[in-house]
Design a protein around this motif. Structure first.
Motif, PDB file in Angstrom:
ATOM      1  N   UNK A 174     -61.823  69.127 108.575  1.00 29.65           N
ATOM      2  CA  UNK A 174     -62.518  70.145 107.888  1.00 29.65           C
ATOM      3  C   UNK A 174     -62.066  71.447 107.379  1.00 29.65           C
ATOM      4  N   UNK A 175     -60.923  71.071 106.919  1.00 29.09           N
ATOM      5  CA  UNK A 175     -59.788  72.099 106.148  1.00 29.09           C
ATOM      6  C   UNK A 175     -59.212  71.211 104.917  1.00 29.09           C
ATOM      7  N   UNK A 176     -59.833  71.740 103.561  1.00 27.08           N
ATOM      8  CA  UNK A 176     -59.228  71.230 102.551  1.00 27.08           C
ATOM      9  C   UNK A 176     -58.109  72.019 101.878  1.00 27.08           C
ATOM     10  N   UNK A 177     -57.236  71.386 100.984  1.00 27.00           N
ATOM     11  CA  UNK A 177     -56.160  72.129 100.394  1.00 27.00           C
ATOM     12  C   UNK A 177     -56.243  71.691  99.104  1.00 27.00           C
ATOM     13  N   UNK A 178     -56.003  72.569  98.180  1.00 25.65           N
ATOM     14  CA  UNK A 178     -56.202  72.316  96.646  1.00 25.65           C
ATOM     15  C   UNK A 178     -55.712  73.756  96.007  1.00 25.65           C
TER      16      UNK A 178
END
Length: 298
Positions: A174-178
């Motif tokens: 439930x953590x995204x990186x971009x």
């Protein structure tokens, strides 16, 4: 905010999960999330997500921008979020490249610690009051035995009152990186309360004795022997110590909260709060409570 009879023409389906379908706009700036086979995006749920995301942005919690709530021509509801280019969840990134485990779990711990330092408005009706909500669900529950409910109620009553932010489903998926930025997603259970309510799911998933293997594999997308190491990196950063005995003690004290949180998970997914939803959690509770009492009595 609300768009009726939304036309999905020009949007591309790019993700099919059990609980949701995700479409990408033609200009690749927005993502539409709507119902999957096992989860309905009701109007109430979409509006709550919209309000929660707007509120959290004001608090400074990093999460993708929310644009609109929509109603498709087939009657289904959905919500439109900012598209994060080249996004990937922490779980997916670590599953694909285990060399990222240490730096990503350290980053995740820093995010969690900062989140738990942000005060929410306890008078707001947008966020869940965790202590009150979990007590109500526990008293309604018909699955746990009376002695189990009494033990959990005692733990809950002794938990400090707090108005700091709680994600409610805090885990690396439930953590995204971009764009070199990290964002919290899936805000259905966002609220305020003790960090114990937030740490317990991740702690339980990464503890062999809890035997949440099916849930762990679905969330982390990698072999058990890999994701079982995640908490160790996380805990050192979050608690600021390398003392293994102290870290183990903290984990034992955290895990029983999972058997409260599972009641909320079930309610969020459409249940009454009576069914225990995470890998038959009622059968894992006794050993967890025994370990909890043993540590408390030291």
């Amino acid at each position: 905010m609300m768009i009726e009879s939304f036309k999905i023409d020009g949007w591309t389906l790019f993700s099919q999960r059990r609980n949701s379908l995700s479409y990408l706009s033609s200009d690749k700036k927005w993502v539409l999330k709507t119902s999957g086979k096992e989860g309905e995006m009701t109007l109430e749920r979409c509006l709550k997500n919209y309000e929660t995301t707007k509120y959290l942005s004001q608090l400074g919690v990093p999460t993708p921008e929310v644009k609109d709530v929509i109603r498709l021509e087939n009657g289904q509801y959905g919500i439109i979020y900012q598209c994060i280019p080249d996004k990937k969840s922490l779980s997916r990134a670590m599953a694909e490249d285990p060399s990222l485990i240490a730096p990503y779990m350290t980053r995740f711990a820093k995010m969690a610690k900062k989140l738990h330092s942000i005060k929410a408005d306890s008078k707001s009706k947008i966020l869940i009051d965790y202590k009150t909500e979990l007590k109500d669900l526990l008293l309604q529950n018909k699955i746990y035995r009376t002695d189990q409910k009494d033990a959990l109620l005692e733990i809950l009553e002794n938990t400090e009152n707090s108005d700091f932010c709680v994600h409610g489903d805090l885990n690396p998926s439930n953590v995204i990186i971009g764009n070199n930025e990290a964002y919290f997603i899936d805000l259905d259970t966002f609220g305020y309360g003790s960090p114990m309510f937030d740490l317990c799911f991740f702690a339980a998933l990464t503890t062999s004795e809890c035997k949440f293997d099916r849930a762990g594999t679905n969330i982390f997308k990698c072999p058990k022997e890999q994701y079982m190491t995640y908490w160790d990196y996380f805990a050192v950063e979050y608690f600021g110590t390398t003392d293994k005995d102290e870290l183990q003690r903290k984990k034992v004290l955290i895990i029983p909260y999972m058997f409260l949180l599972s009641l909320l998970f079930n309610k969020t997914m459409g249940g009454s709060g009576e069914k225990v939803n995470i890998d038959n959690a009622e059968f894992r509770i006794d050993p967890a409570l025994e370990r909890y009492r043993a540590v408390k009595n030291l």
